[in-house]
Design a protein around this motif. Structure first.
Motif, PDB file in Angstrom:
ATOM      1  N   ILE B   9      61.299  56.940  72.424  1.00 53.16           N
ATOM      2  CA  ILE B   9      61.739  58.022  71.544  1.00 53.16           C
ATOM      3  C   ILE B   9      61.914  59.226  72.470  1.00 53.16           C
ATOM      4  CG2 ILE B   9      61.127  59.477  69.561  1.00 53.16           C
ATOM      5  CD1 ILE B   9      58.925  57.154  69.039  1.00 53.16           C
ATOM      6  N   GLY B  10      63.061  59.855  72.426  1.00 52.64           N
ATOM      7  CA  GLY B  10      63.294  60.909  73.412  1.00 52.64           C
ATOM      8  C   GLY B  10      63.876  62.179  72.825  1.00 52.64           C
ATOM      9  N   ILE B  11      63.706  63.251  73.597  1.00 52.79           N
ATOM     10  CA  ILE B  11      64.386  64.511  73.302  1.00 52.79           C
ATOM     11  C   ILE B  11      65.533  64.594  74.300  1.00 52.79           C
ATOM     12  CG2 ILE B  11      64.165  67.012  73.109  1.00 52.79           C
ATOM     13  CD1 ILE B  11      61.109  66.608  72.820  1.00 52.79           C
ATOM     14  N   ASP B  12      66.758  64.376  73.794  1.00 50.83           N
ATOM     15  CA  ASP B  12      67.936  64.268  74.665  1.00 50.83           C
ATOM     16  C   ASP B  12      68.734  65.564  74.691  1.00 50.83           C
ATOM     17  OD1 ASP B  12      67.287  61.604  75.011  1.00 50.83           O
ATOM     18  OD2 ASP B  12      69.036  60.809  73.925  1.00 50.83           O
ATOM     19  N   THR B  13      69.245  65.899  75.874  1.00 49.06           N
ATOM     20  CA  THR B  13      70.278  66.934  75.971  1.00 49.06           C
ATOM     21  C   THR B  13      71.480  66.294  76.642  1.00 49.06           C
ATOM     22  OG1 THR B  13      68.744  68.791  75.979  1.00 49.06           O
ATOM     23  CG2 THR B  13      70.911  69.172  76.976  1.00 49.06           C
ATOM     24  N   ILE B  14      72.591  66.266  75.912  1.00 50.90           N
ATOM     25  CA  ILE B  14      73.747  65.465  76.323  1.00 50.90           C
ATOM     26  C   ILE B  14      74.970  66.350  76.472  1.00 50.90           C
ATOM     27  CG2 ILE B  14      75.280  63.585  75.627  1.00 50.90           C
ATOM     28  CD1 ILE B  14      72.741  62.762  73.800  1.00 50.90           C
ATOM     29  N   THR B  16      79.032  66.051  77.190  1.00 51.23           N
ATOM     30  CA  THR B  16      80.218  65.190  77.321  1.00 51.23           C
ATOM     31  C   THR B  16      81.425  66.126  77.318  1.00 51.23           C
ATOM     32  OG1 THR B  16      81.062  64.749  75.076  1.00 51.23           O
ATOM     33  CG2 THR B  16      78.991  63.664  75.692  1.00 51.23           C
ATOM     34  N   PRO B  17      82.618  65.594  77.640  1.00 48.65           N
ATOM     35  CA  PRO B  17      83.801  66.458  77.588  1.00 48.65           C
ATOM     36  C   PRO B  17      84.034  67.048  76.192  1.00 48.65           C
ATOM     37  CG  PRO B  17      84.274  64.459  78.838  1.00 48.65           C
ATOM     38  CD  PRO B  17      82.919  64.269  78.217  1.00 48.65           C
ATOM     39  N   HIS B  18      83.363  66.513  75.176  1.00 49.78           N
ATOM     40  CA  HIS B  18      83.533  67.022  73.808  1.00 49.78           C
ATOM     41  C   HIS B  18      82.554  68.128  73.448  1.00 49.78           C
ATOM     42  CE1 HIS B  18      86.506  64.095  72.363  1.00 49.78           C
ATOM     43  NE2 HIS B  18      85.966  63.334  73.286  1.00 49.78           N
ATOM     44  N   GLY B  19      81.564  68.390  74.326  1.00 50.36           N
ATOM     45  CA  GLY B  19      80.611  69.448  74.017  1.00 50.36           C
ATOM     46  C   GLY B  19      79.214  69.122  74.491  1.00 50.36           C
ATOM     47  N   VAL B  20      78.265  69.875  73.975  1.00 54.22           N
ATOM     48  CA  VAL B  20      76.872  69.742  74.387  1.00 54.22           C
ATOM     49  C   VAL B  20      76.009  69.577  73.146  1.00 54.22           C
ATOM     50  CG1 VAL B  20      74.951  70.887  75.590  1.00 54.22           C
ATOM     51  CG2 VAL B  20      77.296  71.254  76.369  1.00 54.22           C
ATOM     52  N   SER B  21      75.053  68.667  73.232  1.00 52.51           N
ATOM     53  CA  SER B  21      74.076  68.536  72.151  1.00 52.51           C
ATOM     54  C   SER B  21      72.700  68.735  72.771  1.00 52.51           C
ATOM     55  CB  SER B  21      74.207  67.154  71.508  1.00 52.51           C
ATOM     56  OG  SER B  21      73.272  67.018  70.467  1.00 52.51           O
ATOM     57  N   GLU B  22      72.027  69.817  72.397  1.00 51.68           N
ATOM     58  CA  GLU B  22      70.763  70.152  73.047  1.00 51.68           C
ATOM     59  C   GLU B  22      69.561  69.691  72.238  1.00 51.68           C
ATOM     60  OE1 GLU B  22      70.297  73.833  75.251  1.00 51.68           O
ATOM     61  OE2 GLU B  22      72.366  74.356  74.724  1.00 51.68           O
ATOM     62  N   LEU B  25      67.604  64.160  68.909  1.00 51.13           N
ATOM     63  CA  LEU B  25      66.781  62.951  68.873  1.00 51.13           C
ATOM     64  C   LEU B  25      67.500  61.802  69.568  1.00 51.13           C
ATOM     65  CD1 LEU B  25      64.324  61.352  67.835  1.00 51.13           C
ATOM     66  CD2 LEU B  25      65.527  61.088  65.645  1.00 51.13           C
ATOM     67  N   GLY B  26      66.789  61.101  70.448  1.00 56.53           N
ATOM     68  CA  GLY B  26      67.334  59.930  71.117  1.00 56.53           C
ATOM     69  C   GLY B  26      66.243  58.924  71.417  1.00 56.53           C
ATOM     70  N   GLY B  27      66.570  57.968  72.281  1.00 51.77           N
ATOM     71  CA  GLY B  27      65.604  56.930  72.650  1.00 51.77           C
ATOM     72  C   GLY B  27      66.026  55.583  72.092  1.00 51.77           C
ATOM     73  N   LYS B  77      52.995  64.738  75.999  1.00 54.35           N
ATOM     74  CA  LYS B  77      54.322  65.317  75.777  1.00 54.35           C
ATOM     75  C   LYS B  77      55.370  64.214  75.598  1.00 54.35           C
ATOM     76  CE  LYS B  77      55.681  68.994  78.012  1.00 54.35           C
ATOM     77  NZ  LYS B  77      56.090  69.733  79.255  1.00 54.35           N
ATOM     78  N   THR B  78      56.366  64.494  74.792  1.00 56.22           N
ATOM     79  CA  THR B  78      57.418  63.532  74.470  1.00 56.22           C
ATOM     80  C   THR B  78      58.367  63.367  75.657  1.00 56.22           C
ATOM     81  OG1 THR B  78      57.218  64.262  72.181  1.00 56.22           O
ATOM     82  CG2 THR B  78      59.220  63.034  72.743  1.00 56.22           C
ATOM     83  N   PHE B  79      58.922  62.182  75.784  1.00 57.15           N
ATOM     84  CA  PHE B  79      59.949  61.835  76.785  1.00 57.15           C
ATOM     85  C   PHE B  79      61.159  62.765  76.629  1.00 57.15           C
ATOM     86  CE2 PHE B  79      63.688  58.743  77.296  1.00 57.15           C
ATOM     87  CZ  PHE B  79      63.773  58.887  78.672  1.00 57.15           C
ATOM     88  N   VAL B  80      61.652  63.267  77.771  1.00 58.48           N
ATOM     89  CA  VAL B  80      62.810  64.178  77.767  1.00 58.48           C
ATOM     90  C   VAL B  80      63.885  63.623  78.701  1.00 58.48           C
ATOM     91  CG1 VAL B  80      63.621  66.505  78.410  1.00 58.48           C
ATOM     92  CG2 VAL B  80      61.367  66.212  77.311  1.00 58.48           C
ATOM     93  N   TRP B  81      65.142  63.638  78.248  1.00 57.94           N
ATOM     94  CA  TRP B  81      66.254  63.157  79.091  1.00 57.94           C
ATOM     95  C   TRP B  81      67.464  64.075  78.939  1.00 57.94           C
ATOM     96  CZ3 TRP B  81      71.172  60.969  77.886  1.00 57.94           C
ATOM     97  CH2 TRP B  81      71.844  60.428  79.005  1.00 57.94           C
ATOM     98  N   HIS B  82      68.024  64.473  80.068  1.00 62.59           N
ATOM     99  CA  HIS B  82      69.268  65.247  80.070  1.00 62.59           C
ATOM    100  C   HIS B  82      70.329  64.435  80.818  1.00 62.59           C
ATOM    101  CE1 HIS B  82      67.251  69.506  79.707  1.00 62.59           C
ATOM    102  NE2 HIS B  82      66.681  68.624  78.913  1.00 62.59           N
ATOM    103  N   GLY B  83      71.476  64.246  80.209  1.00 60.08           N
ATOM    104  CA  GLY B  83      72.527  63.472  80.872  1.00 60.08           C
ATOM    105  C   GLY B  83      73.903  64.086  80.663  1.00 60.08           C
ATOM    106  N   THR B  84      74.787  63.815  81.621  1.00 59.79           N
ATOM    107  CA  THR B  84      76.172  64.304  81.538  1.00 59.79           C
ATOM    108  C   THR B  84      77.139  63.131  81.707  1.00 59.79           C
ATOM    109  OG1 THR B  84      75.562  66.455  82.479  1.00 59.79           O
ATOM    110  CG2 THR B  84      77.890  65.837  82.600  1.00 59.79           C
TER     111      THR B  84
END
Lengths: 301, 301
Positions: B9-14, B16-22, B25-27, B77-84
């Motif tokens: 279960i993750g806190i994602d910041t993503i 993409t060419p379409h925008g950013v989602s900060e 919820l992910g995982g 602390k919860t899992f955190v992932w940032h990807g582009t």
């Protein structure tokens, strides 16, 4: 029904991780004709120099390929191509090329070919493709191939051609280049808007995508080949199997094109299993039919 | 029938060419459960820290997802992932990662989950996957995911796991890495020889390949998505749709797995159409069924 092909005849030297094949027969019209001849009579148009070491009458012996469009040009030299495939069999480099007779005047279409109903214009300058097409009186279905060189430098001519043909057969990189779109579904839609009825996008080992101007879509995986020996000619064999089957059926509705595309896929899978034409000459229509049924089983759910 | 998933279960910041989602919820267990819940009741196992900003009971409200396997660990602390994602939407880079609670002890399986019949072990250390699997009394069909990290550094544990599961779901690069083969058909055969009954190789926008130890093959193109907004979670949604449908049918013969794979493909196509879970939460079983019929039409000949 009559199927005409115009394209190249080459002396190929091919290196792959499986070995080397020196000065073997190649060229788009050769692979196309051999593939199409499993399905329909082929009218062959191409030119070689008087140095050509191959006897094409012998090559196509026992197959319904009419060589009255073959010109052996005195004082000219045959097209030569040397290529090397990398380990993954997808990337290839051209090591050496001599265009020779391909940069001279194109071969003349024999009068007896001018009533051809199905036509494949293999990759060459789009102005030449147009000139060839202008000579056919009443074509029923015209397909063409092109490449990055013409998309880059001859886009005006290419766009004229695209308004005149029924079907463009290109690979994924070419579709992206021609449309300026990275997404293939959008790229196909944009290419279709340039004027033809059907676009076929070849994706190598990932199969192919066919879209029609009236909104139909067909997706087909490649046949799962465990042994790829020499990918040369796969695209032209694919086109040959496709148009050969279209000509045999004499139908160009989307359902007919879908079956034809599956035949093109299967024929190409035989081509890549051996060097030069050996994969094609070593198979039979019944083996092709059996593999088509296998592909149908592999893809149906 | 009961379907258990263990994963992240993750806190994602993503980006993409379409925008950013900060901080969305992910995982793997989140995407898997949301996808599988269209087909079968899901038993959810995962762990977050007490900093987790998401109320999973609210997220899965109205869906048959049993959260008794969710642990909120105090002081962690919860899992955190940032990807582009790059323009082509296939290549992505990890910009930032905090494993946090994922490097602590795994969550405990609740006793009420130990009779689960269908199991998905999402990507984590194979030793942990084995430990989780050991707790299930009588699984009927176990599928697992893995990644390059474990193929590189924990191959011994991974090979033990592969003898214990029924189905491995990996991508094409992982199949090549695990087998040392560049040809995917051979790679799949070599992976199968490591012990499982079925291997599914995901090829992104090129679709997927499923092979069974008893010699059956299935090839399926991806759904032709014109708009890809965020590919995150596509693989776990694919696995969720697949196993959800397997659990719903209660059958694991190859024909049943083929239909299930098609459902996985379709569910993933909804996931990638929007950021985070929005693509999945915005659809319905009837839309999924309609798209499955569309995919069948697109691929039949």
């Amino acid at each position: 029904m009559s199927l005409l092909v115009t394209g190249s005849i080459g002396i190929d030297t091919i290196k792959t991780p499986h070995g080397v094949s020196e000065r073997c027969l190649g060229g788009s019209s050769i692979y196309f004709s051999m593939a199409a001849s499993f399905f329909a009579p082929v009218r062959f148009v191409g030119v070689v120099g008087d140095d050509c070491p191959f006897d094409l009458a012998e090559v196509f012996k026992g197959r319904d390929v009419d060589l009255r469009g073959l010109e052996v040009r005195s004082g000219s030299k045959t097209f030569v191509w040397h290529g090397t495939y990398q380990e993954n069999m997808n990337d290839r480099t051209t090591d050496y090329v001599e265009l020779n007779v391909l940069q001279e005047a194109p071969p003349k279409l024999p009068d007896v070919f001018l009533d051809s109903r199905f036509v494949f214009l293999a990759n060459t300058a789009p102005a030449l493709q147009l000139e060839l097409l202008d000579q056919i009186a009443q074509p029923a279905f015209v397909a063409a191939d092109t490449m990055n060189l013409w998309i880059d430098g001859h886009l005006g001519d290419l766009k004229k051609l695209l308004k005149r043909i029924d079907c463009l057969i290109i690979n994924d990189d070419e579709a992206r280049q021609l449309s300026g779109r990275s997404n293939l579904v959008k790229a196909a839609a944009d290419v279709l808007a340039m004027g033809m009825k059907v676009v076929i996008v070849k994706k190598g080992e990932s199969g192919s995508l066919m879209c029609s101007a009236d909104g139909q879509t067909f997706l087909l995986p490649a046949y799962p080949a465990a042994e790829v020996v020499d990918p040369t000619g796969a695209g032209d064999s694919f086109a040959g199997g496709f148009l050969g089957h279209v000509a045999q059926q004499g139908r160009t509705d989307f359902e007919a094109l879908k079956s034809a595309l599956a035949y093109g896929t299967v024929v190409a899978s035989f081509t890549i299993a051996d060097f030069s034409l050996s994969g094609l000459t070593g198979t039979s229509r019944s083996e092709i039919d059996a593999r088509l049924e296998e592909l149908r089983r592999f893809t149906s759910f």
